[in-house]
Scaffold this motif. Structure first.
Motif, PDB file in Angstrom:
ATOM      1  N   LYS A 345       1.914 -11.067  -9.197  1.00 14.71           N
ATOM      2  CA  LYS A 345       2.789 -10.192  -8.396  1.00 14.71           C
ATOM      3  C   LYS A 345       1.980  -9.232  -7.529  1.00 14.71           C
ATOM      4  O   LYS A 345       2.443  -8.789  -6.480  1.00 14.71           O
ATOM      5  CB  LYS A 345       3.730  -9.405  -9.303  1.00 14.71           C
ATOM      6  CG  LYS A 345       4.796 -10.291  -9.908  1.00 14.71           C
ATOM      7  CD  LYS A 345       5.945  -9.488 -10.454  1.00 14.71           C
ATOM      8  CE  LYS A 345       7.088 -10.429 -10.832  1.00 14.71           C
ATOM      9  NZ  LYS A 345       7.719 -10.066 -12.093  1.00 14.71           N
ATOM     10  N   ALA A 346       0.802  -8.885  -8.003  1.00 18.60           N
ATOM     11  CA  ALA A 346      -0.048  -7.967  -7.234  1.00 18.60           C
ATOM     12  C   ALA A 346      -0.810  -8.717  -6.147  1.00 18.60           C
ATOM     13  O   ALA A 346      -1.570  -8.108  -5.392  1.00 18.60           O
ATOM     14  CB  ALA A 346      -1.027  -7.263  -8.171  1.00 18.60           C
ATOM     15  N   THR A 422      -6.708  -1.901  -4.233  1.00 16.44           N
ATOM     16  CA  THR A 422      -5.810  -2.721  -3.409  1.00 16.44           C
ATOM     17  C   THR A 422      -4.620  -1.872  -2.946  1.00 16.44           C
ATOM     18  O   THR A 422      -3.996  -1.173  -3.759  1.00 16.44           O
ATOM     19  CB  THR A 422      -5.303  -3.947  -4.205  1.00 16.44           C
ATOM     20  OG1 THR A 422      -6.431  -4.712  -4.581  1.00 16.44           O
ATOM     21  CG2 THR A 422      -4.347  -4.801  -3.384  1.00 16.44           C
ATOM     22  N   GLN A 423      -4.348  -1.921  -1.648  1.00 14.88           N
ATOM     23  CA  GLN A 423      -3.215  -1.147  -1.110  1.00 14.88           C
ATOM     24  C   GLN A 423      -1.955  -2.004  -1.169  1.00 14.88           C
ATOM     25  O   GLN A 423      -1.911  -3.078  -0.584  1.00 14.88           O
ATOM     26  CB  GLN A 423      -3.495  -0.760   0.357  1.00 14.88           C
ATOM     27  CG  GLN A 423      -4.617   0.268   0.533  1.00 14.88           C
ATOM     28  CD  GLN A 423      -4.374   1.551  -0.255  1.00 14.88           C
ATOM     29  OE1 GLN A 423      -3.253   2.064  -0.299  1.00 14.88           O
ATOM     30  NE2 GLN A 423      -5.416   2.064  -0.907  1.00 14.88           N
ATOM     31  N   PRO A 424      -0.911  -1.560  -1.874  1.00 11.96           N
ATOM     32  CA  PRO A 424       0.297  -2.381  -1.977  1.00 11.96           C
ATOM     33  C   PRO A 424       1.052  -2.468  -0.652  1.00 11.96           C
ATOM     34  O   PRO A 424       1.080  -1.500   0.117  1.00 11.96           O
ATOM     35  CB  PRO A 424       1.131  -1.648  -3.027  1.00 11.96           C
ATOM     36  CG  PRO A 424       0.625  -0.253  -3.015  1.00 11.96           C
ATOM     37  CD  PRO A 424      -0.804  -0.300  -2.601  1.00 11.96           C
ATOM     38  N   LYS A 425       1.658  -3.633  -0.428  1.00 14.32           N
ATOM     39  CA  LYS A 425       2.407  -3.816   0.832  1.00 14.32           C
ATOM     40  C   LYS A 425       3.914  -3.722   0.608  1.00 14.32           C
ATOM     41  O   LYS A 425       4.683  -3.670   1.551  1.00 14.32           O
ATOM     42  CB  LYS A 425       2.066  -5.181   1.432  1.00 14.32           C
ATOM     43  CG  LYS A 425       0.582  -5.291   1.798  1.00 14.32           C
ATOM     44  CD  LYS A 425       0.344  -6.487   2.730  1.00 14.32           C
ATOM     45  CE  LYS A 425      -1.121  -6.584   3.114  1.00 14.32           C
ATOM     46  NZ  LYS A 425      -1.992  -6.876   1.950  1.00 14.32           N
ATOM     47  N   ASN A 426       4.342  -3.749  -0.652  1.00 16.11           N
ATOM     48  CA  ASN A 426       5.778  -3.620  -0.928  1.00 16.11           C
ATOM     49  C   ASN A 426       5.955  -3.033  -2.331  1.00 16.11           C
ATOM     50  O   ASN A 426       4.993  -2.986  -3.116  1.00 16.11           O
ATOM     51  CB  ASN A 426       6.473  -4.986  -0.805  1.00 16.11           C
ATOM     52  CG  ASN A 426       5.804  -6.019  -1.706  1.00 16.11           C
ATOM     53  OD1 ASN A 426       5.674  -5.804  -2.911  1.00 16.11           O
ATOM     54  ND2 ASN A 426       5.353  -7.128  -1.115  1.00 16.11           N
ATOM     55  N   GLN A 429       4.789  -5.204  -5.317  1.00 16.60           N
ATOM     56  CA  GLN A 429       3.337  -5.275  -5.484  1.00 16.60           C
ATOM     57  C   GLN A 429       2.805  -3.949  -6.053  1.00 16.60           C
ATOM     58  O   GLN A 429       1.917  -3.932  -6.899  1.00 16.60           O
ATOM     59  CB  GLN A 429       2.678  -5.586  -4.133  1.00 16.60           C
ATOM     60  CG  GLN A 429       1.224  -5.996  -4.276  1.00 16.60           C
ATOM     61  CD  GLN A 429       0.487  -6.092  -2.939  1.00 16.60           C
ATOM     62  OE1 GLN A 429       1.041  -5.758  -1.889  1.00 16.60           O
ATOM     63  NE2 GLN A 429      -0.747  -6.537  -2.995  1.00 16.60           N
ATOM     64  N   LYS A 430       3.411  -2.853  -5.623  1.00 12.84           N
ATOM     65  CA  LYS A 430       2.969  -1.544  -6.117  1.00 12.84           C
ATOM     66  C   LYS A 430       3.203  -1.437  -7.630  1.00 12.84           C
ATOM     67  O   LYS A 430       2.334  -0.994  -8.390  1.00 12.84           O
ATOM     68  CB  LYS A 430       3.718  -0.420  -5.387  1.00 12.84           C
ATOM     69  CG  LYS A 430       3.292   0.954  -5.863  1.00 12.84           C
ATOM     70  CD  LYS A 430       3.916   2.064  -5.049  1.00 12.84           C
ATOM     71  CE  LYS A 430       3.412   3.453  -5.438  1.00 12.84           C
ATOM     72  NZ  LYS A 430       3.117   3.712  -6.828  1.00 12.84           N
ATOM     73  N   LEU A 433       0.623  -3.489  -9.426  1.00 12.80           N
ATOM     74  CA  LEU A 433      -0.702  -2.835  -9.403  1.00 12.80           C
ATOM     75  C   LEU A 433      -0.732  -1.629 -10.337  1.00 12.80           C
ATOM     76  O   LEU A 433      -1.701  -1.419 -11.071  1.00 12.80           O
ATOM     77  CB  LEU A 433      -1.052  -2.407  -7.976  1.00 12.80           C
ATOM     78  CG  LEU A 433      -1.496  -3.531  -7.041  1.00 12.80           C
ATOM     79  CD1 LEU A 433      -1.514  -3.050  -5.593  1.00 12.80           C
ATOM     80  CD2 LEU A 433      -2.873  -4.075  -7.427  1.00 12.80           C
ATOM     81  N   ASP A 434       0.361  -0.847 -10.338  1.00 15.61           N
ATOM     82  CA  ASP A 434       0.428   0.319 -11.235  1.00 15.61           C
ATOM     83  C   ASP A 434       0.389  -0.128 -12.694  1.00 15.61           C
ATOM     84  O   ASP A 434      -0.242   0.511 -13.539  1.00 15.61           O
ATOM     85  CB  ASP A 434       1.718   1.123 -10.988  1.00 15.61           C
ATOM     86  CG  ASP A 434       1.654   1.897  -9.668  1.00 15.61           C
ATOM     87  OD1 ASP A 434       0.550   1.988  -9.087  1.00 15.61           O
ATOM     88  OD2 ASP A 434       2.712   2.389  -9.221  1.00 15.61           O
TER      89      ASP A 434
END
Ligand code: GN1
Ligand code: MG
Length: 571
Positions: A345-346, A422-426, A429-430, A433-434
């Protein structure tokens, strides 16, 4: 002449230590002689034995070695006094290296030599080791400071052993901090925190509060938007895990607050004799039943820790009253499912190589599930956490567990960096990543940590919306049997291929192979235990009856090859 040649040409200096230091070492150990006939060995989990068989002598020598190790590594070293899942009258001692990992294996020999040294030779033995380890052509490290941290479980013999330990540390002028009661993984955590403070890899604050806060903060982050169904009952084996878990609860939100409801069972540390008695992870795993004191209702999630809280197994009883164990293999697959999903998902599936590390004792069905369903690689290592740990460190995310419930998950520096940068785009994804980032903090990466493993497993169950029954149904364990066989000399039994094949005694493996080929899904191996004077035989097969028959036949082969030689010389 080049600098290198000149170094080679210089004879190694020999350093004589101050005679008052040698005398201090000898007089410090005077109250702790080796009982006659005792021989000690630093085994799979350090020194472990009945506490009254000269363990105070051994602990004193471990103090000396810890001081040398600390000087050599220029770092703080940990000493844990515990005998884990063993009976209350046992105790033990193990060393923790600077990054919170187990003592480097090549030093186990030094530990064994010192432990077996007679009191009157101790000062000289220390001097010899100093010369061997701390003195070379270029550097002399014997005057560096030594820093040690100490933890212990709740065993009655603990305070006397700590006294012997401090006598050794005082004799050699080492500085120490005694944390008192700690779980084994808490001590590993402290060591890593101390040695990484003020570095980019700072692990946390080296206090108990720091440990609870780090775990609770990560737990709250990862719980965000998830909810844990019902409660979990935790059997603390009447060990140090009980009071420490009670302490952690003060920092965790309850389920009403979006957290977790934990019911604590078997946390009586005021009667040291009940430690591990008819309860705890080892009881549940080996007896394949809930502790007699458990009042669990059908499908209630339960788990058991061992005496020093570095192992955990889950279990439940279904509506037909059948007991089901969810052991280390299951915790490993649960963790892998979650991390693989979050990595996907990330958007990091290609960048993060996730793998599992097991021993030969892992159920064959779990290995097949990981390889064929999760499509993740599996590495098999010899028994003992240190072997698994090193193999897991070769993955970006390495999940390792022994079937008995000891394990953790390692994130490489590279994985940590990728996840955190990594910078999330949605929002999806955030969230992934969290979750990955919080997992890095929630999981005690130094060593298996029952309390941290439980919180992680609970989060994953909540995330999947799984009951223990759903978890159990991810794959079906092959029926299996573990047998302990006493032989004349277990040293005769030598293995290769991660302990799955006997290379000695000659002919034994061929007989085992022939037996295994008679069983559907049959697998069996025999190896010498590293902690007990016995050979262990493991067998699994398609049915319970077959697994038991195979185990019995392989045990017979071991008995035959392990029998004492005939005293009349006829074999
Ligand atoms: C089959 C089994 O459970 N073996 C245990 C046991 O080792 P043996 O070498 O099998 O005695 O004790 C080890 C130390 O606690 C643990 O790491 C390991 O998993
Ligand atoms: Mg343990």
């Amino acid at each position: 002449m080049s600098a290198a040649t000149s170094v080679f040409n210089q004879p190694k200096p020999v350093v004589s230590l101050d005679p008052t230091l040698l005398e201090a070492i000898n007089s410090g150990i005077r109250p702790y002689p080796i009982p006659s006939g005792r021989v000690y060995g630093y085994g799979t989990a350090g020194f472990r034995m009945k506490a009254n068989l000269g363990l105070d002598h051994v602990v004193y020598t471990v103090g000396l070695l810890a001081a040398i190790r600390s000087k050599k590594r220029n770092a703080t070293i940990g000493i844990m006094i515990t005998a884990s899942h063993n009976p209350a009258e046992d105790n033990g001692v193990k060393l923790v290296d600077p990054m919170g990992d187990m003592l480097e294996q090549s030093w186990e020999g030094y530990a064994t030599v010192l432990a077996n040294t007679a009191n009157e030779d101790m000062g000289k033995a220390y001097e010899t080791l100093v010369n061997e380890i701390l003195v070379d052509e270029i550097r002399q490290l014997q005057d560096r400071p030594a820093n040690i941290v100490i933890g212990r479980d709740t065993r009655a013999s603990g305070p006397t052993l700590v006294k012997a330990l401090k006598a050794a540390l005082d004799a050699v002028g080492a500085k120490y901090t005694d944390y008192g009661y700690l779980t084994t993984p808490q001590l590993h955590y402290m060591v890593r925190c101390i040695n990484t403070q003020n570095t980019p890899y700072a692990f946390g604050e080296a206090t108990e509060e720091g440990y609870y806060k780090k775990m609770a903060t990560a737990f709250k982050t990862i719980m965000h938007g998830r909810s844990i169904k019902g409660h979990v009952v935790i059997d603390c084996a009447n060990g140090v895990g009980g009071p420490k878990l009670q302490e952690l609860l003060k920092y965790l939100p309850t389920s009403k607050e979006g957290g977790i409801d934990i019911k604590v069972l078997n946390d009586d540390v005021l009667r040291p004799e009940v430690l591990n008695l008819d309860c705890g992870a080892d009881f549940v795993k080996t007896r394949q039943k809930a502790p007699p004191g458990s009042k669990a209702t059908p499908n209630e999630r339960c788990c058991s820790l061992d005496g020093d809280a570095d192992r955990v197994v889950y279990y439940f009883t279904d509506s037909n009253g059948v007991f089901h164990l969810l052991d280390g293999d299951r915790i490993a697959t649960l963790g892998a499912v979650f991390l693989a999903e979050m990595a996907e998902k990330a958007g990091l599936s290609d960048k993060l190589k996730i793998g599992l590390v097991q021993t030969a004792y892992a159920n064959g069905a779990s290995t097949e599930y990981v390889e064929k369903v999760l499509k993740l690689p599996v590495v098999v290592t010899p028994t003992g956490v240190k072997h698994l740990h090193h193999a897991a460190a070769r993955f970006d995310i390495g999940v390792y567990f022994e079937a008995n419930g000891h394990g953790t998950i390692l994130f490489s520096d590279n994985a940590t960096k990728i996840i955190r940068e990594t910078q999330p785009k949605n929002p999806g994804q955030k969230h992934a990543l969290d979750s990955l980032s919080a997992s890095i903090d929630l999981i005690n990466q130094t060593v298996g940590d029952a309390i941290s493993d439980i919180l992680f497993a609970e989060v994953v169950l909540a995330h999947k919306g799984w009951t223990p029954e759903n978890w159990l149904n991810t794959y079906i364990d092959l029926p299996n049997r573990l047998v302990r066989v006493e032989v004349h000399d277990r040293g005769l039994f030598k293995t290769e291929d991660a302990e799955r094949k006997l290379v000695s005694p000659k002919g034994a493996q061929e007989e085992i192979n022939r037996l295994v080929s008679n069983y559907t899904k049959g697998r069996s191996f025999a190896r010498a235990s590293g902690t007990e004077d016995a050979v262990r035989v493991y067998a699994e097969a398609y049915s319970k009856h077959e697994a038991e028959a195979l185990a019995k036949h392989v045990a017979d082969v071991v008995k035959k090859y392990g029998a004492a030689p005939d005293p009349r010389g006829q074999s």
